[in-house]
Design a protein around this motif. Structure first.
Motif, PDB file in Angstrom:
ATOM      1  N   LEU A 219       0.829  -1.206   0.000  1.00 28.09           N
ATOM      2  CA  LEU A 219       0.000   0.000   0.000  1.00 28.09           C
ATOM      3  C   LEU A 219       0.860   1.252   0.000  1.00 28.09           C
ATOM      4  O   LEU A 219       1.746   1.409   0.844  1.00 28.09           O
ATOM      5  N   TRP A 220       0.569   2.125  -0.952  1.00 25.48           N
ATOM      6  CA  TRP A 220       1.284   3.399  -1.069  1.00 25.48           C
ATOM      7  C   TRP A 220       0.268   4.531  -1.054  1.00 25.48           C
ATOM      8  O   TRP A 220      -0.906   4.353  -1.365  1.00 25.48           O
ATOM      9  N   GLY A 221       0.736   5.716  -0.685  1.00 23.48           N
ATOM     10  CA  GLY A 221      -0.139   6.861  -0.611  1.00 23.48           C
ATOM     11  C   GLY A 221      -0.594   7.337  -1.973  1.00 23.48           C
ATOM     12  O   GLY A 221       0.178   7.325  -2.937  1.00 23.48           O
ATOM     13  N   GLY A 222      -1.851   7.756  -2.057  1.00 22.27           N
ATOM     14  CA  GLY A 222      -2.396   8.332  -3.274  1.00 22.27           C
ATOM     15  C   GLY A 222      -2.569   9.836  -3.130  1.00 22.27           C
ATOM     16  O   GLY A 222      -2.257  10.426  -2.096  1.00 22.27           O
ATOM     17  N   ALA A 223      -3.064  10.434  -4.176  1.00 21.64           N
ATOM     18  CA  ALA A 223      -3.254  11.879  -4.179  1.00 21.64           C
ATOM     19  C   ALA A 223      -4.498  12.260  -3.376  1.00 21.64           C
ATOM     20  O   ALA A 223      -5.416  11.471  -3.222  1.00 21.64           O
ATOM     21  N   ALA A 224      -4.519  13.482  -2.870  1.00 18.73           N
ATOM     22  CA  ALA A 224      -5.686  14.025  -2.151  1.00 18.73           C
ATOM     23  C   ALA A 224      -5.840  15.489  -2.534  1.00 18.73           C
ATOM     24  O   ALA A 224      -4.859  16.238  -2.573  1.00 18.73           O
ATOM     25  N   LYS A 225      -7.066  15.894  -2.807  1.00 21.53           N
ATOM     26  CA  LYS A 225      -7.330  17.278  -3.167  1.00 21.53           C
ATOM     27  C   LYS A 225      -7.194  18.169  -1.931  1.00 21.53           C
ATOM     28  O   LYS A 225      -7.800  17.895  -0.899  1.00 21.53           O
ATOM     29  N   PRO A 226      -6.400  19.230  -1.995  1.00 21.42           N
ATOM     30  CA  PRO A 226      -6.256  20.111  -0.825  1.00 21.42           C
ATOM     31  C   PRO A 226      -7.546  20.849  -0.521  1.00 21.42           C
ATOM     32  O   PRO A 226      -8.459  20.924  -1.353  1.00 21.42           O
TER      33      PRO A 226
END
Length: 420
Positions: free
Chosen positions: A228-235
């Protein structure tokens, strides 16, 4: 050692960088940090991973910078990728070694700037660059920040909802460390793990009036676990309005409304009668509706009983998901200020309800005191976050005690619906 420009160049370049792998460039003999080729750098640095040109560094390995010899020391190291994410690190007391303490991102281009000092105190500088390899796993942890962008009251918590559970406390720490909340004016705060897929953030005190809050994640391409790796997140960007708080005294049958700490109105009210007592504690306004049809059947009261109702309700300000509102109750005006006759809501005259409806906004605060009812749930029935003492709140962070929240408090079976 003599204090000459040639000596300073030697000191700044006699550094060992044990950095993940290859793809790193360093300063050459002319002191220009961008002028070297891999062959020049080979005499000045060594690597813990592959050294063939073109290979990328392993993001799973720590970044280390070590001073060679005894005639110089490291004074500062900064490592940052092209998105502006800095790598945390520790420098030994004698300046001989610096090592990273936070994970590196995969598929990222890093620049490492090393400041040095020789035995005479003359400064040197070295710049290294490297590119990390792509993640081995394609599985991503994505998250959504809440609420939506806009203006809110001083009690509005920040939420981070994950699309996959994170249970291990070390993995939670990786996630939480990558979440950044910046406010102006500055307000000290902390995350709290409500459950495996949700975090809440709040300050120790309420947000300052007129504050600006910005929330973002640095988790993209950061390793959380082997799969598991981090994904993008909208600020997210929020603004805070005036400080509006309302204190409902159920035994005195009065609500006192404050603006920026100053009392602005007292309102006669009625709250929950015995068996339907209004919850005590701090509640955050969840929303407002000009008109709501309130039916007893939706909150577990059987039709055709002495407690059943089906009424049009106006100026309804919601404070729990289970149906507790502050609203107009023209049918109980004779009891307002004298007795509690509702099914759990706070009722007031239509004119007072309209005034309250117009002055409060989502995120403002309603505190109920002196009721015979239960305490407001911290989570699951709206935002009861402010009912958690600060010392307990910070223990819900994975960066302090592992983030093991009291999951029993989110049990929906404990929620008793209330209305009117």
């Amino acid at each position: 050692m003599s204090n000459t420009p040639h000596t300073r160049t030697v000191v700044s370049c006699t550094l060992l960088v044990a950095a993940l792998g290859a793809g790193v460039t360093a300063c050459g003999s002319d002191g220009n940090p961008l002028a070297a080729n891999p062959y020049d750098a080979a005499d000045q640095v060594s690597f813990s991973g592959p050294t063939d040109a073109g290979k990328k560094a392993d993001p799973n390995k720590p970044l280390e910078v070590t001073a060679e010899g005894s005639d110089g020391r490291i004074t500062d190291v900064t490592a940052v990728d092209t998105t502006g994410r800095y790598v945390s690190g520790e420098l030994s007391a004698d300046g001989s070694r610096w090592h990273s303490t936070s994970p590196l991102a995969a598929n990222a281009h890093y620049t490492v700037r090393v400041s040095t000092e020789d035995e005479d105190g003359s400064p040197g500088r070295k710049v290294l660059t490297f590119v990390t390899s792509k993640p081995l796993s394609k599985k991503r942890l994505n998250m959504t920040f809440g609420p939506d962008a806009g203006t809110y009251g001083v009690g509005q918590p920040i939420t981070a909802k994950l699309d996959q559970p994170v249970k291990d406390k070390a993995q939670r720490a990786v996630v939480e460390r990558a979440l950044k909340v910046d406010s102006m004016p500055v307000a000290k705060g902390s995350w709290y793990w409500v459950n495996d897929k949700e975090l809440h953030y709040r300050p120790e005190e309420y947000w300052p009036a007129h504050a600006t809050i910005q929330v973002h994640s640095n988790l993209e391409n950061i390793k959380i676990s082997d799969r598991l790796w981090g994904g993008a997140a909208k600020p997210l960007k929020l603004t805070i309005g005036e400080q509006i708080t309302a204190v409902t005294d159920a035994s005195a049958h009065q609500m006192t409304v404050y603006k920026n700490g100053q009392e602005i109105k007292q309102i006669p009210i009625t709250t929950g009668k015995p068996g339907f007592d209004t919850r005590n504690g701090v509640k955050v306004v969840l929303g407002k509706q000009y008109f709501v049809r309130m039916r007893s059947s939706t909150v577990g009261i059987a039709d055709d009983t002495s407690e059943s109702y089906d009424l049009p309700v106006y100026y309804a300000t919601r404070v729990t998901w289970s149906g507790e509102y502050v609203h107009a109750a023209p049918w109980s005006v004779g009891s307002q200020g004298y007795a509690n006759v509702s099914h759990g809501c706070t009722g007031m005259s239509t004119s007072n309800a309209e005034w309250f409806f117009n002055i409060v906004h989502e995120g403002d605060l309603v505190k109920v005191v002196n009721s015979a009812g239960d305490e407001m749930e911290p989570f699951g029935n709206g935002f009861g976050d402010w009912n958690v003492p600060w010392k307990k709140w910070v223990k819900g962070s994975a960066l302090t005690s592992g983030g093991q929240a009291d999951t029993n408090q989110t049990d929906q079976a404990r929620l008793r619906p209330q209305n009117l």
